[in-house]
Design a protein around this motif. Structure first.
Motif, PDB file in Angstrom:
ATOM      1  N   UNK A 208      27.780 -25.992 -34.088  1.00 34.30           N
ATOM      2  CA  UNK A 208      26.966 -26.772 -35.028  1.00 34.30           C
ATOM      3  C   UNK A 208      25.507 -26.362 -34.862  1.00 34.30           C
ATOM      4  N   UNK A 209      24.885 -26.095 -35.980  1.00 26.58           N
ATOM      5  CA  UNK A 209      23.464 -25.727 -35.976  1.00 26.58           C
ATOM      6  C   UNK A 209      22.630 -26.913 -35.498  1.00 26.58           C
ATOM      7  N   UNK A 210      21.839 -26.683 -34.484  1.00 29.37           N
ATOM      8  CA  UNK A 210      20.956 -27.759 -34.026  1.00 29.37           C
ATOM      9  C   UNK A 210      19.487 -27.407 -34.248  1.00 29.37           C
ATOM     10  N   UNK A 211      19.203 -26.124 -34.267  1.00 22.66           N
ATOM     11  CA  UNK A 211      17.796 -25.717 -34.306  1.00 22.66           C
ATOM     12  C   UNK A 211      17.109 -26.003 -35.620  1.00 22.66           C
ATOM     13  N   UNK A 212      17.838 -25.742 -36.719  1.00 18.37           N
ATOM     14  CA  UNK A 212      17.175 -25.825 -38.017  1.00 18.37           C
ATOM     15  C   UNK A 212      16.535 -27.191 -38.201  1.00 18.37           C
ATOM     16  N   UNK A 213      17.322 -28.222 -37.915  1.00 22.92           N
ATOM     17  CA  UNK A 213      16.849 -29.568 -38.179  1.00 22.92           C
ATOM     18  C   UNK A 213      15.748 -29.946 -37.176  1.00 22.92           C
ATOM     19  N   UNK A 214      15.894 -29.475 -35.931  1.00 22.69           N
ATOM     20  CA  UNK A 214      14.867 -29.756 -34.919  1.00 22.69           C
ATOM     21  C   UNK A 214      13.543 -29.089 -35.263  1.00 22.69           C
ATOM     22  N   UNK A 215      13.610 -27.822 -35.644  1.00 20.22           N
ATOM     23  CA  UNK A 215      12.373 -27.092 -35.976  1.00 20.22           C
ATOM     24  C   UNK A 215      11.745 -27.654 -37.251  1.00 20.22           C
ATOM     25  N   UNK A 216      12.591 -27.986 -38.222  1.00 15.09           N
ATOM     26  CA  UNK A 216      12.053 -28.557 -39.468  1.00 15.09           C
ATOM     27  C   UNK A 216      11.341 -29.871 -39.176  1.00 15.09           C
ATOM     28  N   UNK A 217      11.933 -30.685 -38.296  1.00 15.98           N
ATOM     29  CA  UNK A 217      11.307 -31.976 -37.967  1.00 15.98           C
ATOM     30  C   UNK A 217       9.964 -31.766 -37.281  1.00 15.98           C
ATOM     31  N   UNK A 218       9.913 -30.775 -36.405  1.00 16.41           N
ATOM     32  CA  UNK A 218       8.634 -30.493 -35.735  1.00 16.41           C
ATOM     33  C   UNK A 218       7.592 -30.026 -36.754  1.00 16.41           C
ATOM     34  N   UNK A 219       7.985 -29.110 -37.616  1.00 20.79           N
ATOM     35  CA  UNK A 219       7.029 -28.563 -38.590  1.00 20.79           C
ATOM     36  C   UNK A 219       6.509 -29.653 -39.507  1.00 20.79           C
ATOM     37  N   UNK A 311      13.941 -21.985 -28.773  1.00 19.79           N
ATOM     38  CA  UNK A 311      13.428 -22.138 -30.139  1.00 19.79           C
ATOM     39  C   UNK A 311      12.382 -23.253 -30.184  1.00 19.79           C
ATOM     40  N   UNK A 312      12.697 -24.395 -29.596  1.00 15.91           N
ATOM     41  CA  UNK A 312      11.762 -25.518 -29.700  1.00 15.91           C
ATOM     42  C   UNK A 312      10.508 -25.291 -28.860  1.00 15.91           C
ATOM     43  N   UNK A 313      10.673 -24.694 -27.689  1.00 13.59           N
ATOM     44  CA  UNK A 313       9.496 -24.468 -26.834  1.00 13.59           C
ATOM     45  C   UNK A 313       8.570 -23.424 -27.466  1.00 13.59           C
ATOM     46  N   UNK A 314       9.134 -22.350 -27.963  1.00 16.81           N
ATOM     47  CA  UNK A 314       8.262 -21.341 -28.589  1.00 16.81           C
ATOM     48  C   UNK A 314       7.612 -21.907 -29.845  1.00 16.81           C
ATOM     49  N   UNK A 315       8.366 -22.715 -30.585  1.00 18.49           N
ATOM     50  CA  UNK A 315       7.762 -23.295 -31.792  1.00 18.49           C
ATOM     51  C   UNK A 315       6.629 -24.249 -31.433  1.00 18.49           C
ATOM     52  N   UNK A 316       6.810 -24.995 -30.332  1.00 18.93           N
ATOM     53  CA  UNK A 316       5.759 -25.935 -29.924  1.00 18.93           C
ATOM     54  C   UNK A 316       4.465 -25.209 -29.565  1.00 18.93           C
ATOM     55  N   UNK A 317       4.573 -24.052 -28.917  1.00 16.35           N
ATOM     56  CA  UNK A 317       3.363 -23.366 -28.443  1.00 16.35           C
ATOM     57  C   UNK A 317       2.828 -22.312 -29.406  1.00 16.35           C
ATOM     58  N   UNK A 318       3.644 -21.888 -30.372  1.00 17.28           N
ATOM     59  CA  UNK A 318       3.188 -20.871 -31.319  1.00 17.28           C
ATOM     60  C   UNK A 318       3.270 -21.338 -32.768  1.00 17.28           C
ATOM     61  N   UNK A 319       4.376 -21.971 -33.116  1.00 14.42           N
ATOM     62  CA  UNK A 319       4.571 -22.390 -34.509  1.00 14.42           C
ATOM     63  C   UNK A 319       3.655 -23.535 -34.905  1.00 14.42           C
ATOM     64  N   UNK A 320       3.642 -24.579 -34.097  1.00  9.51           N
ATOM     65  CA  UNK A 320       2.784 -25.721 -34.448  1.00  9.51           C
ATOM     66  C   UNK A 320       1.304 -25.336 -34.452  1.00  9.51           C
ATOM     67  N   UNK A 321       0.828 -24.602 -33.417  1.00  7.48           N
ATOM     68  CA  UNK A 321      -0.579 -24.172 -33.485  1.00  7.48           C
ATOM     69  C   UNK A 321      -0.872 -23.328 -34.731  1.00  7.48           C
ATOM     70  N   UNK A 322       0.092 -22.495 -35.128  1.00  4.46           N
ATOM     71  CA  UNK A 322      -0.109 -21.696 -36.338  1.00  4.46           C
ATOM     72  C   UNK A 322      -0.281 -22.609 -37.554  1.00  4.46           C
TER      73      UNK A 322
END
Ligand code: AMP
Ligand code: MG
Length: 411
Positions: A208-219, A311-322
């Motif tokens: 089951x895909x877990x990342x898509x929904x987690x990353x979308x929620x963070x973004x 995925x979530x850790x890299x998004x927190x330190x690179x995606x969100x700052x972007x």
């Protein structure tokens, strides 16, 4: 391989700036201010009372007390202007304008009646004051909070409720904020299926895909407009087509999975195949070594590793700052705080590591047992990420460390 901090710098340097739009105050929370908000008039705009009590003239309290004065008039918040008659005091309430001639307020708890209880109305009644009065006491001076033309909220501020309330104070009904980026999240992997779609007896190794929904929620916490693309098969042509489609609709495409060096990892070749210029593709961090940043035209692509924690850790330190930097946020990077290690650990030097940890109210951070990059349960159970510097070889219990609260990271 880039260091963690160099990679963060690259991301911020590459972030294109979004345009601006107006929003009403109710829509402004979490948005980034794109104008300096100035104060059009003094705040407060008049000298007023910060207490319920009596407006007085401090000079009337010469010599030794007690002092008795008759009560004349009343000034209440939003009420008609009152006057202070000579050698008298005026009833006043919190937030009311100070009558001309008055320069201090005596709180009503300190005022008595020389003849016992006050009647219902105090108009014309004598009141007794036993404490000396200093000029200015319990008076909110005009302009004490902000002066006319002062900077109330600076451009680049990510708006918290306190900022929005202040915007109201300085009489603004709307604010100019940065537009928010359009983000497309695109998950790759033949094994993926949507949560809740398991079929009995399925032994093909789907997950089951877990990342898509987690990353979308963070973004979405940055205000971004997030669309989720269909899963992409581990196939070069399909991956190229999926990125091509996503780039047409997005300021930023966030892909998940397929960025390492396995035979079925198609993201890098697909991006190169459609003319995305790769800025970097590996960062010396753990979790999350494979991490792709690329650009085509004004659009960016960030390829996250597929393991859920990575995925979530890299998004927190690179995606969100972007996403924040694109909105002109003056402080796009998450802020660490200090804590002490709850236990010792050894570390293989080379990559900066983020350890999932519990954090007590007393600031004791204890790394959890399961530090696997796929262990999403440990990430959900953790309170914080402990920073283990790249060159570190060991840490002792009690050592001071930097930690990032997962709540603050938006994860
Ligand atoms: P990859 O980065 O594609 O090599 O994937 C690494 C690991 O993460 C594999 O075990 C994948 O099955 C898993 N993974 C990849 N994408 C997702 C996703 N969207 N949700 C949950 N797990 C994933
Ligand atoms: Mg994969």
């Amino acid at each position: 391989m880039l260091t963690f901090h160099d990679a963060q710098e690259r991301v911020l340097a590459l972030a294109p700036r979004m345009g601006a739009e107006r929003v009403g105050l109710e829509q402004a929370r979490g948005r980034v201010l794109a104008e300096d908000v100035l104060c059009p008039a003094d705040v407060p705009s008049f000298d007023g009372s910060s207490m319920d009590g009596y407006a007085v003239r401090a000079a009337d309290f010469a010599g030794d007390g007690p002092w008795d004065f008759p009560v004349h008039g009343e000034s209440r918040a939003g009420g008609p202007p009152a006057e202070l008659a000579p050698k008298s005091v005026c009833r006043i309430f919190t937030g009311a304008k100070l009558p001309p001639g008055a320069d201090a307020v005596v709180m009503q708890e300190q005022v008595t009646s020389p003849v016992g209880d006050f009647p219902g109305s105090r108009e014309g009644v004598r009141a007794r004051f036993v404490h000396p009065v200093s000029p200015g006491q319990f008076v909110r001076k005009r302009g004490a909070d902000l002066r006319r033309d002062a900077l109330a909220i600076a451009r680049g501020t990510r708006l918290r409720p306190a900022h929005i309330a202040l915007a109201g104070t300085v009489d603004r009904a709307w604010l100019t904020v940065s537009r928010t980026p359009r983000v497309v999240v695109l998950a790759t992997g033949d094994e993926l299926r949507s949560p809740g779609t398991a079929s009995r007896g399925d032994d093909t190794g789907t997950i089951a895909d877990s990342n898509t929904i987690g990353i979308a929620a963070m973004a979405r916490r940055t205000g971004a407009h997030v669309a989720i693309a269909p899963f992409v098969a581990d196939d070069l042509k399909a991956t190229m087509e999926a990125f091509e489609g996503a780039l047409a609709d997005a300021d930023v495409v966030i892909s998940i999975g397929g960025v390492s060096v396995g035979d079925h990892d198609r993201v890098r070749p697909a991006l190169e195949g459609i003319g995305v210029v790769l800025d970097f593709y590996r960062v010396a961090m753990k979790p999350g070594k494979p991490l792709v940043l690329g650009k085509r035209g004004r659009s960016l692509v960030m390829g996250l590793p597929g393991n859920p924690v990575s995925a979530m850790v890299t998004f927190a330190f690179f995606g969100l700052p972007l996403l924040r930097a694109m909105q002109g946020d003056e402080n796009p990077l998450p802020r660490p705080q200090r804590a002490r290690m709850g236990r010792a650990l050894v570390h293989e030097p080379g990559r900066l590591e983020f350890a999932r940890a519990s954090l007590t109210r007393e600031g004791i951070a204890t790394p959890l047992d399961n530090q696997a990059s796929g262990a999403g349960a440990a990430l959900a159970q953790a309170d914080a990420l402990v920073v283990i510097p790249a060159e570190c070889t060991q840490m002792a219990a009690g050592d001071e460390v930097d930690v990032y609260l997962l709540e603050e990271l938006g994860a």
